[in-house]
Design a protein around this motif. Structure first.
Motif, PDB file in Angstrom:
ATOM      1  N   ALA A  63      -1.014  13.182 150.060  1.00 16.63           N
ATOM      2  CA  ALA A  63      -1.623  14.459 150.457  1.00 16.63           C
ATOM      3  C   ALA A  63      -1.131  15.584 149.565  1.00 16.63           C
ATOM      4  CB  ALA A  63      -1.291  14.755 151.924  1.00 16.63           C
ATOM      5  N   GLN A  64       0.145  15.561 149.220  1.00 19.91           N
ATOM      6  CA  GLN A  64       0.682  16.592 148.331  1.00 19.91           C
ATOM      7  C   GLN A  64       0.034  16.500 146.949  1.00 19.91           C
ATOM      8  OE1 GLN A  64       4.869  15.744 148.704  1.00 19.91           O
ATOM      9  NE2 GLN A  64       5.188  17.382 150.204  1.00 19.91           N
ATOM     10  N   GLU A  65      -0.136  15.277 146.488  1.00 19.05           N
ATOM     11  CA  GLU A  65      -0.767  15.073 145.169  1.00 19.05           C
ATOM     12  C   GLU A  65      -2.211  15.581 145.209  1.00 19.05           C
ATOM     13  OE1 GLU A  65      -1.492  14.037 141.260  1.00 19.05           O
ATOM     14  OE2 GLU A  65       0.429  14.146 142.299  1.00 19.05           O
ATOM     15  N   LEU A  66      -2.946  15.238 146.277  1.00 17.14           N
ATOM     16  CA  LEU A  66      -4.335  15.699 146.397  1.00 17.14           C
ATOM     17  C   LEU A  66      -4.393  17.220 146.494  1.00 17.14           C
ATOM     18  CD1 LEU A  66      -5.821  13.023 148.821  1.00 17.14           C
ATOM     19  CD2 LEU A  66      -6.290  13.284 146.374  1.00 17.14           C
ATOM     20  N   ALA A  67      -3.462  17.811 147.249  1.00 16.61           N
ATOM     21  CA  ALA A  67      -3.433  19.273 147.375  1.00 16.61           C
ATOM     22  C   ALA A  67      -3.145  19.910 146.031  1.00 16.61           C
ATOM     23  CB  ALA A  67      -2.383  19.683 148.400  1.00 16.61           C
ATOM     24  N   SER A  68      -2.265  19.302 145.281  1.00 19.64           N
ATOM     25  CA  SER A  68      -1.930  19.837 143.957  1.00 19.64           C
ATOM     26  C   SER A  68      -3.138  19.759 143.037  1.00 19.64           C
ATOM     27  CB  SER A  68      -0.758  19.041 143.375  1.00 19.64           C
ATOM     28  OG  SER A  68      -0.488  19.473 142.056  1.00 19.64           O
ATOM     29  N   ARG A  69      -3.826  18.625 143.075  1.00 16.88           N
ATOM     30  CA  ARG A  69      -5.031  18.473 142.243  1.00 16.88           C
ATOM     31  C   ARG A  69      -6.113  19.461 142.685  1.00 16.88           C
ATOM     32  NH1 ARG A  69      -5.875  11.958 141.961  1.00 16.88           N
ATOM     33  NH2 ARG A  69      -3.919  11.470 140.918  1.00 16.88           N
ATOM     34  N   ALA A  70      -6.274  19.573 144.005  1.00 14.50           N
ATOM     35  CA  ALA A  70      -7.285  20.495 144.523  1.00 14.50           C
ATOM     36  C   ALA A  70      -6.966  21.915 144.081  1.00 14.50           C
ATOM     37  CB  ALA A  70      -7.356  20.404 146.047  1.00 14.50           C
ATOM     38  N   GLY A  71      -5.697  22.265 144.126  1.00 10.66           N
ATOM     39  CA  GLY A  71      -5.289  23.597 143.679  1.00 10.66           C
ATOM     40  C   GLY A  71      -5.616  23.808 142.220  1.00 10.66           C
ATOM     41  N   ALA A  72      -5.363  22.810 141.414  1.00  9.68           N
ATOM     42  CA  ALA A  72      -5.659  22.919 139.977  1.00  9.68           C
ATOM     43  C   ALA A  72      -7.165  23.043 139.765  1.00  9.68           C
ATOM     44  CB  ALA A  72      -5.107  21.708 139.234  1.00  9.68           C
ATOM     45  N   HIS A  73      -7.937  22.250 140.490  1.00  8.79           N
ATOM     46  CA  HIS A  73      -9.392  22.320 140.362  1.00  8.79           C
ATOM     47  C   HIS A  73      -9.903  23.687 140.814  1.00  8.79           C
ATOM     48  CE1 HIS A  73      -9.934  18.251 139.085  1.00  8.79           C
ATOM     49  NE2 HIS A  73      -9.391  17.740 140.185  1.00  8.79           N
ATOM     50  N   GLU A  74      -9.268  24.230 141.862  1.00 12.85           N
ATOM     51  CA  GLU A  74      -9.674  25.550 142.357  1.00 12.85           C
ATOM     52  C   GLU A  74      -9.420  26.622 141.303  1.00 12.85           C
ATOM     53  OE1 GLU A  74      -8.558  28.602 145.990  1.00 12.85           O
ATOM     54  OE2 GLU A  74      -7.944  26.515 146.140  1.00 12.85           O
ATOM     55  N   VAL A  75      -8.282  26.528 140.655  1.00 12.66           N
ATOM     56  CA  VAL A  75      -7.963  27.501 139.594  1.00 12.66           C
ATOM     57  C   VAL A  75      -8.979  27.389 138.463  1.00 12.66           C
ATOM     58  CG1 VAL A  75      -6.281  28.058 137.794  1.00 12.66           C
ATOM     59  CG2 VAL A  75      -5.509  27.648 140.141  1.00 12.66           C
ATOM     60  N   ILE A  76      -9.288  26.162 138.063  1.00 13.00           N
ATOM     61  CA  ILE A  76     -10.256  25.961 136.981  1.00 13.00           C
ATOM     62  C   ILE A  76     -11.623  26.486 137.388  1.00 13.00           C
ATOM     63  CG2 ILE A  76     -11.502  24.189 135.678  1.00 13.00           C
ATOM     64  CD1 ILE A  76      -8.852  22.562 135.724  1.00 13.00           C
TER      65      ILE A  76
END
Length: 115
Positions: free
Chosen positions: A86-99
């Motif tokens: 979940a932390q990994e997915l949240a981190s990826r989601a955060g990165a995708h959100e920034v992009i």
């Protein structure tokens, strides 16, 4: 003389009676000792059986508890893995959100002035 003979006879009877009582008491003491020894052996065997049974029950209960704890530990490991995912997915989601935010900003920002 007659009195002396009666006293002697009485003393002899008393001595014989004392010997009979002593013999009877000795026999009875031996019987009681044997009975007590037999009872002690039975009590000792029963105690050993009770101790062995209690130890076996404790070992069984400990084994059951260890299995339960192993299961709990497995659940904890699964939860840790799920949290990490979940932390990994949240981190990826955060990165995708920034992009995505940067792309949206690029789309809606005024074009640079032409030279």
């Amino acid at each position: 003389e007659e009195l002396r003979a009666e006293v002697h006879e009485a003393c002899t009877a008393i001595e014989e009676n004392r010997q009979e009582v002593d013999a009877h008491l000795s026999l009875r003491i031996s019987e009681v000792q044997q009975s007590l020894q037999a009872e002690f052996k039975v009590a000792d065997a029963n105690l050993h059986t009770e101790v062995a049974t209690a130890a076996a029950n404790d070992r069984y209960n400990l084994g059951v508890e260890m299995e339960r704890l192993r299961g709990d530990l497995g659940q904890v490991e699964l939860l840790r893995s799920s949290v990490a995912q979940a932390q990994e997915l949240a981190s990826r989601a955060g990165a995708h959100e920034v992009i995505a935010t940067l792309r949206v900003e690029q789309l809606f920002s005024p074009a640079p002035a032409a030279c």
